[in-house]
Design a protein around this motif. Structure first.
Motif, short mmCIF file in Angstrom:
data_model
loop_
_atom_site.label_atom_id
_atom_site.label_comp_id
_atom_site.label_asym_id
_atom_site.label_seq_id
_atom_site.Cartn_x
_atom_site.Cartn_y
_atom_site.Cartn_z
N SER A 155 2.32 1.97 -3.29
CA SER A 155 1.33 2.42 -4.26
C SER A 155 1.04 3.91 -4.15
O SER A 155 0.22 4.43 -4.91
CB SER A 155 0.02 1.63 -4.11
N ASN A 181 -6.36 2.29 -6.68
CA ASN A 181 -5.01 1.77 -6.88
C ASN A 181 -4.41 1.30 -5.55
O ASN A 181 -3.80 0.22 -5.48
CB ASN A 181 -4.15 2.88 -7.50
N LEU A 182 -4.61 2.05 -4.47
CA LEU A 182 -4.11 1.64 -3.16
C LEU A 182 -4.81 0.38 -2.67
O LEU A 182 -4.17 -0.56 -2.16
CB LEU A 182 -4.32 2.77 -2.15
N GLY A 187 3.21 -0.56 -6.07
CA GLY A 187 2.63 -1.60 -5.24
C GLY A 187 2.28 -2.84 -6.05
O GLY A 187 2.50 -3.97 -5.60
N GLN A 188 1.78 -2.64 -7.26
CA GLN A 188 1.49 -3.78 -8.13
C GLN A 188 2.79 -4.49 -8.55
O GLN A 188 2.81 -5.71 -8.67
CB GLN A 188 0.72 -3.30 -9.35
N PRO A 197 1.63 5.33 -8.03
CA PRO A 197 0.81 4.29 -8.66
C PRO A 197 1.65 3.33 -9.50
O PRO A 197 2.49 3.74 -10.30
CB PRO A 197 -0.16 5.10 -9.53
N THR A 246 0.83 -1.21 0.00
CA THR A 246 0.00 0.00 0.00
C THR A 246 0.86 1.26 0.00
O THR A 246 0.59 2.22 -0.73
CB THR A 246 -0.93 0.00 1.23
N ALA A 303 -3.60 -2.78 -4.60
CA ALA A 303 -2.30 -3.28 -4.15
C ALA A 303 -2.43 -4.00 -2.81
O ALA A 303 -1.82 -5.05 -2.60
CB ALA A 303 -1.31 -2.12 -4.05
N TYR A 310 -7.09 6.79 -7.71
CA TYR A 310 -5.91 6.69 -6.86
C TYR A 310 -6.20 5.81 -5.64
O TYR A 310 -5.38 4.96 -5.27
CB TYR A 310 -5.47 8.09 -6.42
N GLY A 343 1.13 -2.96 -13.11
CA GLY A 343 1.79 -1.82 -12.48
C GLY A 343 2.28 -0.82 -13.51
O GLY A 343 2.14 0.40 -13.32
#
Length: 436
Positions: A27, A104-105, A33-34, A30, A24, A108, A101, A43
């Protein structure tokens, strides 16, 4: 006990070294984290998309938000309406950015949590297939949501923001710059005599109009539907067709015809009915009281066929066993209506009947087409038959009092939304169980 549960959960972790918190935190940029979760293609795509958005939109968003605060600096050069529009668009784009956003967090974190529990990262082909299966519904909804935001939400936000400015006929851009005035427009609406008296009178008539016109059309439709549904009535199809005919004629045509019929000088109602019987003429278009009576009459004529069709369908679906059981128990007509017919009608049609009230609350067409909201009333900025929506129209397009029109629109929207919310929640058709 708590310590043992925590140890059991730790023992179940297949990959305890993989930390969702680290994923997290990474991420925050962006895509990192992926990548930590070994989903490198995902990612990279996220990083490119977010980077492209920041590079392409950051300048527009920053300037738009700044313009939203200032609404321009140089009169005759800066158009405050453009600054306001760009600012609202900047807010919408910022909301989009923040939403994705946060997603995205969350993405992850969830992937890292699943990896801890032994989930294997899919290959590129499987990942694409899973993304397609998951995202396909959103792909279909996306265009409609996009149109909804820019066709409905954007104009609504523009109207809301105008309610807090001094935009009127004497302070119109680009000649003048708009300024934020806070709640001054709402304060003026309830403190300045002209505005307060007009608002109270128009709101009172709007509520009376909504309740009386809608209730009468529902009552008339219910009476006719029950009457025609009686087994002793013959030629039911013909009668029902005749009653539904007013619904088939376009409403604006009917309103214009009634406007001519109610004319004070040459209207058929005065010349052919009122004058021969009572030796007088009623000022349908000159006296606010008689104008309102005419409007309610026309609305009952226009509105009852739709409700009549609803009630007719429901009545035909009520089992005759209910009435036979009531006859055995010795119930009279009123008891059968109160305990069988009326509950069935209300349960099946309550949401649609509530919509009739909401529709008439904002029924602009009949008010404007019949008499343009007239006649004029001394000391008011609204006509004698204006309801809130037609008053707003007059303030906007005739008097160019955009700020006051926007303020009244907000109040109008809150009234309709509150009424609809509570009435829909109380309607039995929205409850899981109900008894007659």
């Amino acid at each position: 006990m708590a310590t043992n549960n925590s140890q059991d959960r730790q023992n179940k972790l297949v990959n305890p070294q993989h930390n969702p918190t680290v994923a997290t935190l990474l991420s925050i940029i962006p895509g990192l984290g992926q990548a930590y979760n070994k989903r490198f293609l995902k990612g990279a795509a996220l990083f490119i998309l977010f980077a492209a958005f920041v590079i392409a939109m950051m300048e527009f968003i920053s300037s738009g938000l700044q313009g939203l605060v200032t609404l321009g600096d140089i009169p005759r050069e800066d158009d405050s309406r453009v600054f306001l529009s760009n600012g609202i668009l900047s807010l919408i784009f910022t909301a989009f950015f923040l939403s994705f956003y946060i997603l995205n967090l969350q993405d992850a974190y969830k992937d890292a949590k699943r990896i801890q529990l032994g989930w294997k990262v899919p290959n590129i082909r499987e990942g694409f297939r899973n993304a397609w299966d998951t995202g396909f519904p959103y792909l279909l909804v996306g265009p409609g949501l996009f149109l909804l935001i820019f066709v409905v939400v954007f104009p609504l936000l523009f109207m809301v923001f105008l309610a807090f400015t001094n935009y009127n006929l004497y302070n119109a851009p680009p000649r003048n710059l708009l300024e934020w005035v806070g709640f001054q427009n709402f304060y003026d609406l309830f403190t300045i005599n002209e505005w307060r008296n007009t608002f109270i009178n128009v709101l009172s008539w709007t509520l009376i109009w909504t309740f009386v016109a809608t209730t009468l059309q529902i009552a008339l439709a219910m009476f006719l539907a029950i009457l025609v549904n009686d087994p002793r009535v013959r030629f039911k199809k013909l009668i029902r067709t005749v009653f539904i005919l007013p619904w088939a004629v376009p409403a604006f045509v009917t309103i214009i015809i009634f406007s001519a019929m109610f004319n004070d000088n040459f209207g058929a109602i005065n010349l052919q009915i009122i004058e021969p019987l009572f030796n007088t003429r009623i000022p349908w278009l000159q006296d606010p009281l008689w104008t309102r009576v005419a409007l309610i009459t026309i609305q009952v004529w226009l509105g009852f066929p739709f409700v009549y069709a609803l009630f007719t369908g429901v009545l035909q679906g009520i089992s005759s066993d209910w009435y036979e059981a009531a006859d055995i128990d010795g119930a009279n007509r009123w008891q059968k209506f109160r305990n069988i017919t009326f509950p069935h009608l209300m349960f099946a049609t309550a949401p649609l009947l509530i919509m009739q009230y909401s529709f008439n609350f904002n029924n602009f067409n009949i008010i404007y087409l019949f008499n343009q909201g007239g006649p004029a009333v001394r000391g008011q900025t609204a006509g004698g038959s204006d309801i809130l929506i037609s008053w707003i129209y007059g303030l906007t397009f005739e008097n160019q009092q955009f700020n006051m029109a926007a303020a009244i629109s907000i109040i109008l929207g809150l009234l309709v939304a509150t009424f609809a919310f509570f009435q829909f929640r109380r309607s039995r058709s929205f409850k899981e169980e109900g008894t007659f």
